[in-house]
Design a protein around this motif. Structure first.
Motif, PDB file in Angstrom:
ATOM      1  N   MET A   1       0.839  -1.187   0.000  1.00 57.26           N
ATOM      2  CA  MET A   1       0.000   0.000   0.000  1.00 57.26           C
ATOM      3  C   MET A   1       0.882   1.248   0.000  1.00 57.26           C
ATOM      4  N   LYS A   2       0.478   2.227  -0.773  1.00 63.30           N
ATOM      5  CA  LYS A   2       1.229   3.467  -0.882  1.00 63.30           C
ATOM      6  C   LYS A   2       1.254   4.235   0.420  1.00 63.30           C
ATOM      7  N   LYS A   3       2.424   4.764   0.782  1.00 62.03           N
ATOM      8  CA  LYS A   3       2.550   5.655   1.939  1.00 62.03           C
ATOM      9  C   LYS A   3       2.247   7.071   1.453  1.00 62.03           C
ATOM     10  N   ARG A   4       1.493   7.812   2.248  1.00 62.53           N
ATOM     11  CA  ARG A   4       1.107   9.179   1.865  1.00 62.53           C
ATOM     12  C   ARG A   4       1.587  10.170   2.910  1.00 62.53           C
ATOM     13  N   VAL A   5       2.228  11.231   2.426  1.00 61.64           N
ATOM     14  CA  VAL A   5       2.822  12.255   3.286  1.00 61.64           C
ATOM     15  C   VAL A   5       2.198  13.601   2.946  1.00 61.64           C
ATOM     16  N   LEU A   6       1.793  14.341   3.975  1.00 58.80           N
ATOM     17  CA  LEU A   6       1.239  15.685   3.793  1.00 58.80           C
ATOM     18  C   LEU A   6       2.119  16.682   4.536  1.00 58.80           C
ATOM     19  N   SER A  34       5.856   4.651  -7.072  1.00 59.57           N
ATOM     20  CA  SER A  34       4.719   3.743  -6.898  1.00 59.57           C
ATOM     21  C   SER A  34       4.481   3.397  -5.422  1.00 59.57           C
ATOM     22  N   ASP A  35       5.417   3.788  -4.550  1.00 55.37           N
ATOM     23  CA  ASP A  35       5.314   3.466  -3.129  1.00 55.37           C
ATOM     24  C   ASP A  35       4.938   4.651  -2.243  1.00 55.37           C
ATOM     25  N   ILE A  36       5.295   5.869  -2.685  1.00 56.91           N
ATOM     26  CA  ILE A  36       5.118   7.053  -1.839  1.00 56.91           C
ATOM     27  C   ILE A  36       4.537   8.196  -2.665  1.00 56.91           C
ATOM     28  N   GLU A  37       3.563   8.897  -2.092  1.00 60.39           N
ATOM     29  CA  GLU A  37       3.074  10.118  -2.725  1.00 60.39           C
ATOM     30  C   GLU A  37       2.882  11.179  -1.658  1.00 60.39           C
ATOM     31  N   CYS A  38       2.900  12.432  -2.084  1.00 62.83           N
ATOM     32  CA  CYS A  38       2.752  13.498  -1.095  1.00 62.83           C
ATOM     33  C   CYS A  38       1.956  14.668  -1.650  1.00 62.83           C
ATOM     34  N   ASP A  39       1.573  15.543  -0.717  1.00 64.35           N
ATOM     35  CA  ASP A  39       0.775  16.725  -1.017  1.00 64.35           C
ATOM     36  C   ASP A  39       1.163  17.770   0.022  1.00 64.35           C
ATOM     37  N   VAL A 139      15.271  27.915   3.911  1.00 64.74           N
ATOM     38  CA  VAL A 139      14.165  26.953   3.861  1.00 64.74           C
ATOM     39  C   VAL A 139      14.560  25.745   3.023  1.00 64.74           C
ATOM     40  N   LEU A 140      15.108  25.986   1.858  1.00 63.79           N
ATOM     41  CA  LEU A 140      15.502  24.876   0.978  1.00 63.79           C
ATOM     42  C   LEU A 140      16.636  24.052   1.579  1.00 63.79           C
ATOM     43  N   ASP A 141      17.595  24.706   2.228  1.00 63.35           N
ATOM     44  CA  ASP A 141      18.682  23.974   2.893  1.00 63.35           C
ATOM     45  C   ASP A 141      18.126  23.021   3.948  1.00 63.35           C
ATOM     46  N   ILE A 142      17.246  23.540   4.792  1.00 67.67           N
ATOM     47  CA  ILE A 142      16.663  22.722   5.861  1.00 67.67           C
ATOM     48  C   ILE A 142      15.831  21.586   5.271  1.00 67.67           C
ATOM     49  N   LEU A 143      15.033  21.902   4.254  1.00 70.16           N
ATOM     50  CA  LEU A 143      14.169  20.879   3.657  1.00 70.16           C
ATOM     51  C   LEU A 143      14.968  19.779   2.983  1.00 70.16           C
ATOM     52  N   GLU A 144      16.045  20.135   2.307  1.00 68.24           N
ATOM     53  CA  GLU A 144      16.859  19.100   1.663  1.00 68.24           C
ATOM     54  C   GLU A 144      17.424  18.131   2.697  1.00 68.24           C
ATOM     55  N   ASP A 145      17.837  18.653   3.840  1.00 63.50           N
ATOM     56  CA  ASP A 145      18.340  17.802   4.919  1.00 63.50           C
ATOM     57  C   ASP A 145      17.203  16.965   5.517  1.00 63.50           C
ATOM     58  N   ALA A 146      16.118  17.621   5.903  1.00 58.71           N
ATOM     59  CA  ALA A 146      15.023  16.933   6.585  1.00 58.71           C
ATOM     60  C   ALA A 146      14.339  15.894   5.694  1.00 58.71           C
ATOM     61  N   CYS A 147      14.204  16.177   4.423  1.00 63.15           N
ATOM     62  CA  CYS A 147      13.505  15.234   3.532  1.00 63.15           C
ATOM     63  C   CYS A 147      14.263  13.916   3.402  1.00 63.15           C
ATOM     64  N   GLU A 148      15.586  13.966   3.476  1.00 65.85           N
ATOM     65  CA  GLU A 148      16.371  12.716   3.459  1.00 65.85           C
ATOM     66  C   GLU A 148      15.988  11.850   4.661  1.00 65.85           C
ATOM     67  N   GLY A 149      15.960  12.460   5.846  1.00 66.50           N
ATOM     68  CA  GLY A 149      15.594  11.721   7.054  1.00 66.50           C
ATOM     69  C   GLY A 149      14.160  11.241   7.031  1.00 66.50           C
ATOM     70  N   LEU A 150      13.273  12.096   6.515  1.00 64.77           N
ATOM     71  CA  LEU A 150      11.862  11.705   6.422  1.00 64.77           C
ATOM     72  C   LEU A 150      11.689  10.527   5.466  1.00 64.77           C
ATOM     73  N   VAL A 154       9.797   7.077   6.315  1.00 62.72           N
ATOM     74  CA  VAL A 154       8.646   6.586   5.551  1.00 62.72           C
ATOM     75  C   VAL A 154       8.933   5.196   4.987  1.00 62.72           C
ATOM     76  N   ARG A 155      10.145   5.009   4.481  1.00 64.96           N
ATOM     77  CA  ARG A 155      10.507   3.699   3.929  1.00 64.96           C
ATOM     78  C   ARG A 155      10.486   2.623   5.001  1.00 64.96           C
ATOM     79  N   GLY A 156      10.844   2.983   6.228  1.00 64.76           N
ATOM     80  CA  GLY A 156      10.887   2.013   7.326  1.00 64.76           C
ATOM     81  C   GLY A 156       9.550   1.760   7.985  1.00 64.76           C
ATOM     82  N   ALA A 157       8.551   2.580   7.655  1.00 69.23           N
ATOM     83  CA  ALA A 157       7.232   2.443   8.298  1.00 69.23           C
ATOM     84  C   ALA A 157       6.408   1.329   7.687  1.00 69.23           C
TER      85      ALA A 157
END
Length: 157
Positions: A1-6, A34-39, A139-150, A154-157
């Motif tokens: 089942m697809k993981k969904r992130v908002l 095919s595994d993850i989508e976001c909004d 903002v972009l610097d922080i997001l690039e770092d945080a999105c890797e961890g997120l 998500v992959r481990g959930a």
């Protein structure tokens, strides 16, 4: 089942659409479409129906990100059921989301973006709306770092 992130910020025109674009870039780079989508959404409806802030778009484009989302307001009746991870950009966003939660299941889906950062020093993704270009870059610097961890979360959930 697809993981969904908002991704959620205040107005859904700077931080959360940027998080959506950065995260989508990582998802695509890792072949996980095919595994993850976001909004993205905002806790307030100030900019509903509007594209992302032009300044934010310009900074994102320079890094290879396209902000394609249209601003919308977070809908607790739909979004808590539709998404597995609901990620606020700062403490105010997280607190607003927690106030809208109707049960423990909803509360367990709420996270703060900077909780996924590997580089310390940032406790929120600051709103760049009233500042200069360095705010959009931060903002972009922080997001690039945080999105890797997120993505790892998500992959481990």
């Amino acid at each position: 089942m697809k993981k969904r992130v908002l991704f959620v910020c205040l107005g859904n025109i700077c931080r959360s659409p940027s998080a959506e674009a950065v995260f989508n870039g990582l998802v695509k780079k890792n072949g996980l479409e095919s595994d993850i989508e976001c909004d993205s959404a905002g806790t307030a409806g100030y900019h509903e129906g509007e594209p992302a802030d032009q300044r934010m778009q310009s900074h994102a484009i320079r890094r290879g990100y396209r902000l394609t989302s249209v601003a919308r307001k977070f809908d607790p009746e739909v979004d808590f059921d539709s998404f597995d991870f609901i990620v606020g950009m700062d403490d105010d966003n997280v607190n607003d989301l927690q106030d809208l939660a109707s049960n423990v299941g909803d509360l367990n889906k709420i996270f703060k973006m900077t909780d996924f950062c590997s580089q310390g020093g940032h406790y929120s993704v600051p709103d760049p709306y009233y500042g200069g270009s360095e705010g959009f870059e931060l903002v972009l610097d922080i997001l690039e770092d945080a999105c890797e961890g997120l993505l790892n979360e998500v992959r481990g959930a």
